[in-house]
Scaffold this motif. Sequence first.
Motif, PDB file in Angstrom:
ATOM      1  N   GLY A  11       0.832  -1.200   0.000  1.00  0.00           N
ATOM      2  CA  GLY A  11       0.000   0.000   0.000  1.00  0.00           C
ATOM      3  C   GLY A  11       0.865   1.248   0.000  1.00  0.00           C
ATOM      4  O   GLY A  11       2.004   1.244  -0.459  1.00  0.00           O
ATOM      5  N   THR A  30      -6.504   2.633   0.898  1.00  0.00           N
ATOM      6  CA  THR A  30      -5.359   1.732   0.830  1.00  0.00           C
ATOM      7  C   THR A  30      -5.743   0.430   0.145  1.00  0.00           C
ATOM      8  O   THR A  30      -5.001  -0.092  -0.693  1.00  0.00           O
ATOM      9  N   GLY A  70      -4.274  -0.495  -3.379  1.00  0.00           N
ATOM     10  CA  GLY A  70      -3.237  -1.468  -3.057  1.00  0.00           C
ATOM     11  C   GLY A  70      -3.001  -2.487  -4.159  1.00  0.00           C
ATOM     12  O   GLY A  70      -3.864  -2.761  -5.006  1.00  0.00           O
TER      13      GLY A  70
END
Length: 283
Positions: free
Chosen positions: A31, A124, A128
Motif C-alpha cells: 500500500g 489503501t 493497493g
Amino acid sequence: MDHQTEWRLDAARNLAEKLKGKAGIRAILVGGSAARGYSDVYSDLELIAYWDRQPNKEEKRAIAGELGAVHRYPKIDHGHESALEIEGFPVDLWHKSVSEEEDILDRVFDEFSTDLGAHNVVDTVRTGIPLYGEELVRKWQERTEQYPDELARRFLDEYLPHFHLRQLHFAARRNNPAAFFNIMSNIQSSLFIVLLALNGSYFPTYKWMFKRLHELPVKPENLEWRLREMYRESPTEAAARMQEVLEETLQLVEAQYPDLDTEFARYGVDQPVPERFSDSPFE
C-alpha cells in the motif's frame, strides 16, 4: 512507472515471497505511496499482512527476525511495532486480521461512516497491489468501485459548514500568522474532503492532498497552484483567493447536488471584510 516506485515495488515482492508461506497469512498487500504511484526519495515501503486471526507478539517478532529487520523507533513510540528497517531502508509492516479489515469496509459501505481513518483504510485497499491472496483482496476492491451517494452527502453535510471565513478575515488583518495559517490550513483540509466526496474518491491522508487533488476531475481551475499561493502571498490576498476558491467549489456542489442545503456554507463564504473602528461611535 517512475524509478522511485519501481524499485520499491520490487522490494515489496521480494519481502512478500518470504511472508506468504507463513501459517495464518491469507493475503499480502503493498500500500502507501508505492501502490499509489506517489513515491519520492523520502518514501518508505508499506506492506500489510492479512491474517485469519490476530497474530501474537511472538509471531510478529519471529517474522521481523526472519526478514532481518530491526525496529526503527523505541518502544515508547506508538509506531514501534510496525516500523521496521531492512537493509537500512524503512519498511512499515502491518499485521491485520481479515475480519478487522472487513469490519471497516462494512462501516464505510453499509453504515456510511465518515471516519477518516476508516476511509484511509478503504483508499489503501482500493489502490493497493495484492502480492498474495489476490482473490480475497480483489473481492474487497470490488466493494470500493462504487462510491455510495449517501456517503458523499454525509461528507458534504459535515464539511461544508467549515467553509466559514469570518475568523480568517480577522486573522489576516491582525498580524497573527500563527492563527491565520492555522485557520487557512483547516479550511483547505475541509475543502479537500468536500472535493473527495464530489469526485467519489476516498481519503489518502492529508500527506497526499496535492497529489490526489491533481488527479480529481471535478475541482476549481488551477486549484493546486492557487492553494499553494495562499501560503506565499499576503494574508489579505490569500483570504480573498480562498473566498474565490470556496465560491467556485460551492457552485460545483450545487450543480451536482441541487437539492443539498448550502445556505450556511454560502453564509460562511460571503462573510464581509471586518470593519475598522478607530474612534468611539458613542457620544
